[in-house]
Design an enzyme around this catalytic site. Structure first.
Site: not given
Length: 665
Positions: A223, A82, A286, A36, A422, A32
């Site tokens: 996706y 869906l 799918k 940086d 109503c 890290d």
């Protein structure tokens, strides 16, 4: 190329690769600290040499851009919902519908986990992220590009040649570990913890300061790829190539050959999902072939080629303290259970739907009962049963309301209706406010600067009593109102004025005619072309319109027979609201194909399938997804399904080419 420019390019490429390894592959190749330091070097170089600015540079992820108002953008390709399923029987019914359209063609499927977050649509051109838009209502959403750029698993520039111009859809999620750390920090700071990851992820996208978004550990799982013509044969292949291009595609996706294999996948993840680093609430199935997806097409609300299987909803028991009754904009009465608060699926639930009188009677639901509550589709809580072992000895059966809780008018229930109503349509305060709120809503007139609370305030001050009154409001009437200032009053008047540009089909939906939803409004607008023709149509003329049944036709006649409605319509006309199709909408429309039903099958060269279908509808024809005796023509392209060809030949239906169709119109 200068040495500075070369250094910038090299640093950017290096950081992109490290970023991809860490956030997409979960395989850090640098510490890290080192990352940086390289990022700081790049920031310093870019600051000194603004002439080499690059919108897709890794430095653009740190945020800093402030968005006061998120621009609403129409989706190029609609983001459909869906259809949901909850059992093996539901999936088998769906499979039968798929096979009915595709005939004897073999079908394989993909199974994917249904991620619980905020839907997003990303647009890429020439390998660069151009914009990011929330799902919104499926037709339009909010431009949140500045905030999305801070999510490090979303590539700003693609690693490989993928598709020149395309959209890719996914879910912005907040992984459970990151959510937990955020809440620890909030509690330490003396703030209330967030309730659940999904709502927190969704709320993050609308933060005004992108630097704040950058601090949140948001992730994005993709996706679905959308483009005019994809160079792939299957959905799975498209996602595999998207993964190579730099997108984070979950490795839980599986290709299945049968419903049994789909059920095996569902059963596996119904238990294994709790080990995942993020929340899921079901499985999406799918049809894998992109050609078959095209053949199957869409209903008014959902793709025919996909279905969601929802895992069993979490259920809790609690005490029902009282039953109250809500009035909708159409006068429909909905009974509501007021509950002893209970935590359910990450939120505190105090109220739940009881649906209608029949449901209360069927479950024998009574005040002071201990009831079972679950979230229907994981969103709206509902009462699903009663624990009779805990029923008090003095329990009394529920007597359903007989009068409107708002105006005390006696309720009516017509034969075949599940709900009581109503009938005081123009005197019931809630119905009046509800109709105005529907009129100004996003899918209808989309009036900016005006919301439900403001409508209630305007009605309370007797400035409006119906939606036509909005067009007579003056700035000086609004400024003195509570929580109003000159700027907000001006914005409201501008929003009302701008709504006069809203096209006729949306105005028709906005009028709030019972049973006339978005899709029906579009069909009616297209057929009758203006409001006068529609409101003067006979019952026979109305039911002659495709998919308009007796109930809708009678509702339109009832609306047009009421002088108050005609007065409202005439007033809207006089203010300049669009009450007929525009010249542009009518430009390419004819009645050439009136009464003709077409089935479109195969791959075409001069028009895309969507352009072909639109052309048929613009010329008065109807597009059907399946062949029947009523079909007039099959328009066949390359790779037309053999079963469709056989069925067409058996029924003697003419099979024409794309060129034949163009000649026909």
């Amino acid at each position: 190329m200068s040495s500075i420019q070369e250094q910038l390019i090299q640093l950017r490429e290096e950081l992109r690769e490290h970023n991809y390894n860490y956030y997409v592959l979960d395989n850090a190749t640098i510490s890290d600290y080192d990352f940086d330091m390289k990022l700081k070097t790049l920031q310093d170089l870019e600051a000194k040499h603004p002439e080499f600015f690059d919108a897709s540079s890794p430095t653009q992820r740190v945020g800093g851009e402030v968005t006061k108002n998120f621009e609403t953008i129409a989706h190029k390709n609609r983001m459909y919902s869906l259809s949901n399923s909850y059992s093996k029987e539901d999936l088998l019914d769906w499979e039968k519908r798929v096979q009915k359209i595709l005939g004897t063609e073999a079908v394989e499927y993909t199974c994917e986990l249904k991620y619980d977050g905020a839907s997003i649509n990303l647009t890429y051109e020439k390998g660069q992220l151009i914009k990011a838009v929330t799902r919104g209502d499926g037709f339009q959403g909010d431009n949140v590009t500045a905030n999305i750029k801070t999510i490090r698993s979303i590539p700003l520039q693609l690693k490989t040649d993928f598709v020149t111009d395309f959209e890719i859809r996914g879910e912005i999620i907040l992984p459970l570990e990151g959510f937990s750390k955020m809440n620890e920090a909030r509690v330490e700071a003396g703030d209330d913890p967030y309730m659940n990851p999904r709502n927190t992820a969704s709320g993050s996208l609308k933060l005004q300061d992108s630097a704040e978004v950058a601090k949140r550990p948001l992730d994005c799982l993709l996706y679905h790829v959308v483009a005019e013509r994809l160079p792939f044969k299957t959905h799975y292949e498209a996602l595999e190539n998207a993964k190579k291009a730099g997108f984070k595609i979950p490795d839980t996706i599986k290709v299945a050959k049968s419903i049994d294999e789909i059920l095996d996948y569902i059963n596996l993840w119904d238990t294994q999902r709790f080990k995942l680093p993020y929340e899921t609430d079901g499985v999406v199935i799918k049809v894998n072939s992109l050609h078959q997806q095209d053949e199957l097409g869409y209903t008014a609300k959902a793709p025919r080629w996909a279905i969601a299987y929802k895992f069993k909803a979490e259920q809790k028991s609690t005490v029902l303290n009282s039953i109250s009754y809500q009035v909708g904009r159409t006068g429909a009465i909905t009974p509501v259970a007021n509950l002893e608060p209970v935590e359910l699926a990450g939120t505190i639930v105090k109220r739940a739907s009881l649906h209608n009188a029949d449901q209360i009677e069927k479950l024998d639901i009574r005040v002071n009962d201990t009831v079972f509550v679950e979230k229907g589709g994981e969103i709206i809580p509902k009462v699903v049963g009663v624990d009779l072992t805990k029923r008090p000895a003095d329990s009394q059966p529920t007597v359903y309301a007989t009068h409107c809780p708002e105006c005390n008018t006696e309720l009516v229930r017509t034969e075949g209706d599940a709900k009581h109503y109503c009938p005081n349509e123009y005197g019931c305060p809630t119905q009046i406010a509800g109709r105005i709120q529907h009129f100004i809503s996003r899918k209808a007139m989309d009036i900016e600067g005006l919301g439900g609370e403001t409508v209630a305030l305007l009605a309370k001050e007797n400035l409006i009593s119906n939606y036509a009154d909005l067009y007579e409001l003056k700035t000086e009437q609004i400024i003195p109102l509570e929580r109003m200032a000159e700027k907000s009053a001006e914005n409201m008047i501008k929003g009302i004025e701008k709504s006069k540009e809203i096209p006729f089909e949306r105005v028709l939906f906005a009028l709030g005619i019972r049973f006339v939803g978005e899709t029906v409004a579009k069909k009616l607008a297209k057929y009758f072309k203006n409001i006068d023709s529609l409101l003067n149509a006979s019952f026979e003329e109305l039911i002659a319109v495709d998919e308009i049944g007796d109930r809708i036709a009678q509702s339109i006649i009832d609306f047009s027979n009421n002088p108050l409605n005609i007065d409202l319509v005439n007033r809207l006309k006089s203010y300049g609201v669009q009450m007929e199709l525009s010249a542009k909408a009518l430009e390419n429309q004819t009645d050439e194909l009136q009464g003709k039903i077409f089935v479109v099958s195969g791959v075409f060269t001069k028009m895309s399938r969507n352009e072909l279908k639109k052309s048929i509808e613009d010329n008065g024809g109807k597009v059907s997804s399946s062949i029947s005796k009523k079909t007039n023509y099959i328009i066949a392209g390359d790779n037309m399904g053999p079963s469709k060809r056989t069925k067409a030949e058996d029924l003697g239906i003419p099979i024409i080419s794309e060129d034949d169709y163009i000649a026909m119109i």
